[in-house]
Motif scaffolding. Sequence first.
Motif, mmCIF file in Angstrom:
data_model
loop_
_atom_site.group_PDB
_atom_site.id
_atom_site.type_symbol
_atom_site.label_atom_id
_atom_site.label_comp_id
_atom_site.label_asym_id
_atom_site.label_seq_id
_atom_site.Cartn_x
_atom_site.Cartn_y
_atom_site.Cartn_z
ATOM 1 N N GLU A 75 -26.087 2.396 54.365
ATOM 2 C CA GLU A 75 -24.903 1.820 53.760
ATOM 3 C C GLU A 75 -24.701 0.377 54.240
ATOM 4 O OE1 GLU A 75 -22.909 2.199 51.490
ATOM 5 O OE2 GLU A 75 -21.848 4.114 51.413
ATOM 6 N N GLU A 76 -23.926 -0.378 53.493
ATOM 7 C CA GLU A 76 -23.537 -1.708 53.944
ATOM 8 C C GLU A 76 -22.717 -1.565 55.221
ATOM 9 O OE1 GLU A 76 -20.975 -5.591 52.380
ATOM 10 O OE2 GLU A 76 -21.193 -3.803 51.128
ATOM 11 N N TYR A 320 -24.356 23.452 55.242
ATOM 12 C CA TYR A 320 -23.128 23.161 54.516
ATOM 13 C C TYR A 320 -22.316 22.075 55.226
ATOM 14 C CZ TYR A 320 -23.847 27.400 51.738
ATOM 15 O OH TYR A 320 -24.363 28.352 50.889
ATOM 16 N N ASN A 321 -21.700 21.221 54.420
ATOM 17 C CA ASN A 321 -20.737 20.225 54.914
ATOM 18 C C ASN A 321 -21.316 19.293 55.972
ATOM 19 O OD1 ASN A 321 -18.106 20.862 53.490
ATOM 20 N ND2 ASN A 321 -18.550 22.867 54.376
ATOM 21 N N MET A 322 -22.535 18.836 55.726
ATOM 22 C CA MET A 322 -23.086 17.790 56.589
ATOM 23 C C MET A 322 -22.520 16.424 56.224
ATOM 24 S SD MET A 322 -24.913 19.232 58.881
ATOM 25 C CE MET A 322 -25.982 18.013 59.633
ATOM 26 N N ALA A 323 -21.647 16.401 55.245
ATOM 27 C CA ALA A 323 -20.842 15.226 54.921
ATOM 28 C C ALA A 323 -19.446 15.728 54.598
ATOM 29 C CB ALA A 323 -21.426 14.464 53.727
ATOM 30 N N HIS A 372 -18.092 8.077 79.261
ATOM 31 C CA HIS A 372 -17.388 9.290 78.839
ATOM 32 C C HIS A 372 -16.961 9.217 77.375
ATOM 33 C CE1 HIS A 372 -17.259 10.684 82.992
ATOM 34 N NE2 HIS A 372 -16.886 9.467 83.332
ATOM 35 N N VAL A 373 -17.651 8.395 76.600
ATOM 36 C CA VAL A 373 -17.404 8.359 75.158
ATOM 37 C C VAL A 373 -18.632 8.914 74.446
ATOM 38 C CG1 VAL A 373 -15.722 6.507 75.185
ATOM 39 C CG2 VAL A 373 -18.141 5.939 75.018
ATOM 40 N N ARG A 374 -18.405 9.774 73.472
ATOM 41 C CA ARG A 374 -19.489 10.477 72.785
ATOM 42 C C ARG A 374 -19.472 10.188 71.291
ATOM 43 N NH1 ARG A 374 -22.947 12.620 76.784
ATOM 44 N NH2 ARG A 374 -21.599 12.894 78.608
ATOM 45 N N VAL A 375 -20.639 10.281 70.705
ATOM 46 C CA VAL A 375 -20.794 9.968 69.283
ATOM 47 C C VAL A 375 -20.325 11.144 68.432
ATOM 48 C CG1 VAL A 375 -22.451 9.363 67.468
ATOM 49 C CG2 VAL A 375 -22.769 8.487 69.805
ATOM 50 N N TYR A 376 -19.682 10.840 67.315
ATOM 51 C CA TYR A 376 -19.419 11.854 66.294
ATOM 52 C C TYR A 376 -19.801 11.288 64.935
ATOM 53 C CZ TYR A 376 -14.872 9.511 65.358
ATOM 54 O OH TYR A 376 -13.881 8.611 65.049
ATOM 55 N N LYS A 377 -20.178 12.190 64.013
ATOM 56 C CA LYS A 377 -20.780 11.756 62.760
ATOM 57 C C LYS A 377 -20.348 12.640 61.593
ATOM 58 C CE LYS A 377 -25.154 10.398 62.947
ATOM 59 N NZ LYS A 377 -25.147 8.931 62.973
ATOM 60 N N GLY A 378 -20.507 12.118 60.382
ATOM 61 C CA GLY A 378 -20.426 12.948 59.194
ATOM 62 C C GLY A 378 -19.258 12.723 58.265
ATOM 63 N N GLY A 379 -18.196 12.076 58.724
ATOM 64 C CA GLY A 379 -17.033 11.907 57.865
ATOM 65 C C GLY A 379 -16.193 13.171 57.797
ATOM 66 N N SER A 380 -14.943 13.024 57.386
ATOM 67 C CA SER A 380 -14.020 14.157 57.368
ATOM 68 C C SER A 380 -13.142 14.119 56.130
ATOM 69 C CB SER A 380 -13.133 14.136 58.617
ATOM 70 O OG SER A 380 -12.107 13.154 58.484
ATOM 71 N N TRP A 381 -12.264 15.111 56.047
ATOM 72 C CA TRP A 381 -11.287 15.208 54.956
ATOM 73 C C TRP A 381 -10.373 13.993 54.902
ATOM 74 C CZ3 TRP A 381 -6.122 15.197 56.417
ATOM 75 C CH2 TRP A 381 -5.869 15.470 57.770
ATOM 76 N N ARG A 382 -10.287 13.289 55.988
ATOM 77 C CA ARG A 382 -9.378 12.148 56.078
ATOM 78 C C ARG A 382 -10.099 10.814 55.999
ATOM 79 N NH1 ARG A 382 -4.746 11.756 60.799
ATOM 80 N NH2 ARG A 382 -3.443 10.205 59.777
ATOM 81 N N ASP A 383 -11.413 10.836 55.800
ATOM 82 C CA ASP A 383 -12.211 9.617 55.753
ATOM 83 C C ASP A 383 -12.627 9.283 54.334
ATOM 84 O OD1 ASP A 383 -12.320 9.058 58.553
ATOM 85 O OD2 ASP A 383 -13.759 10.691 58.778
ATOM 86 N N VAL A 384 -12.813 8.002 54.062
ATOM 87 C CA VAL A 384 -13.334 7.565 52.771
ATOM 88 C C VAL A 384 -14.841 7.784 52.728
ATOM 89 C CG1 VAL A 384 -11.495 5.900 52.406
ATOM 90 C CG2 VAL A 384 -13.569 5.197 53.619
ATOM 91 N N LEU A 388 -19.384 9.249 54.940
ATOM 92 C CA LEU A 388 -20.189 10.415 54.600
ATOM 93 C C LEU A 388 -21.679 10.150 54.771
ATOM 94 C CD1 LEU A 388 -18.459 11.637 51.299
ATOM 95 C CD2 LEU A 388 -17.853 12.165 53.668
ATOM 96 N N SER A 389 -22.077 8.910 54.843
ATOM 97 C CA SER A 389 -23.490 8.574 55.002
ATOM 98 C C SER A 389 -23.970 8.965 56.394
ATOM 99 C CB SER A 389 -23.690 7.066 54.795
ATOM 100 O OG SER A 389 -25.046 6.718 54.892
ATOM 101 N N PRO A 390 -25.080 9.703 56.498
ATOM 102 C CA PRO A 390 -25.534 10.211 57.807
ATOM 103 C C PRO A 390 -25.771 9.144 58.864
ATOM 104 C CG PRO A 390 -26.697 11.331 56.047
ATOM 105 C CD PRO A 390 -25.928 10.217 55.406
ATOM 106 N N GLY A 391 -26.067 7.921 58.446
ATOM 107 C CA GLY A 391 -26.379 6.879 59.415
ATOM 108 C C GLY A 391 -25.171 6.232 60.057
ATOM 109 N N THR A 392 -23.981 6.454 59.519
ATOM 110 C CA THR A 392 -22.789 5.875 60.135
ATOM 111 C C THR A 392 -22.455 6.627 61.414
ATOM 112 O OG1 THR A 392 -21.359 7.257 58.749
ATOM 113 C CG2 THR A 392 -21.868 5.041 57.948
#
Length: 418
Positions: A75-76, A320-323, A372-384, A388-392
């Motif tokens: 994604e851009e 399921y729901n990898m985005a 003590h900061v960890r990565v999270y991925k995938g987008g949610s119900w509250r995200d645009v 949803l792009s796996p690389g974000t």
Amino acid sequence: MNISKYLGLALVGACTLTACNKGGRSATNPGKYSSTTGIEYNTDEGMKVSDYQGIPEGPGLVFIEGGRTVLGSAEEDVAMSHDNLERTVTLASFYMDEVEVANIHWLEYLHYVRKDSAEEFYMSALPDTTVWARELSFNDPYVDYYLRYPGFRYFPVVGVSWLQANDFCTWRTAKVNEVLAGEASDDGGGSRRGGLFGRKKNKGGDAAEGTSEDGGGVKIAIENGNTLPNYRLPTEAEWEYAAQALIGTQETGNENQENKRIYPWDGRQVRNPYGKNQGQFLANFKRGRGDYAGIAGSLNDGAMITEQVFSYPPNDYGLYNMAGNVNEWVQDIYRPLSYEDVEDLNPFRRNGYLDPSEKYDKKGYQSLIDDHVRVYKGGSWRDVAYWLSPGTRRFMAEDSATATIGFRCAMINAGSNK
């Protein structure tokens, strides 16, 4: 020493080795005699070699065939973070949960923790249901009902920190392996007598009868081969690779990967372009400002908040729901330059190696990054849709929780080099 005995065993072993080589010795067919010493296995003299028919089937898991891929954002880079540039890597095959860990799974976890572990740990394992509370929004009912009301059983658990998710993985490993080893206790629950997370106390405050100083529980030997490796959080690379599911674009016999996906499905759109479900959204996300689900009478993604974990079409790995739906915790600590620091085989960013936290001015409020900061991925119900792009990728403190982050477990494909 009886020389003739060992010579005889060696001759038998050599003959057996020849025969076995014709049939092919393997992990599941190691032969009756050692090909090193000629000594017979599983005797008073020989080493115990357990019968092994391959890794047991882990509940909830889907096999993810590994291989070469290009990770990184397609994604851009609207945030201008430049923290996940494209690079070629190889990942070994692994297993991943078919769906996100749901409320019913977490309630089962709480059931066993309360049954056999310290009360202090039970309290620490409770999700933070107040993540639903908003000062200027009436989400109050979710605070009380989202986790425990039966209608929400198969909605993804939220309000769970990275640390809590890791504890769940530890418990799940122990519980599944107790069952597989056939050593569950007689009380029907397979509970660990001493508690996995500290000994349960009786009413007098002493350790419950039958506990041991090391916490008790079933002793499981890896060599037996009748148990599973550890359930754990996936690495960021594993998660991104599984979300891409490029196996669905691969032509048989063609080793070139000629396609890449912006989302875990084909095309540039977020709606289904085919068949009777044409026009339906392929994930649960925020469509635009103030638009979470569409209009009454024609709801599209149909979810104002989260949705059941088996909702929406799975990707080409059957996940399921990898985005959308909820973001998901991964193992990695966050660093902006992980993509250029980590290895190109099974890449993973761990604590305390390269790019030290001292370089980031968190105390001076110039950075949010530490160990003590960890990565999270995938987008949610509250995200645009961008997220949803796996690389974000984004990050949050490992002891924090929100209503938009859940998780799923992964596992090594033990006993295989693929």
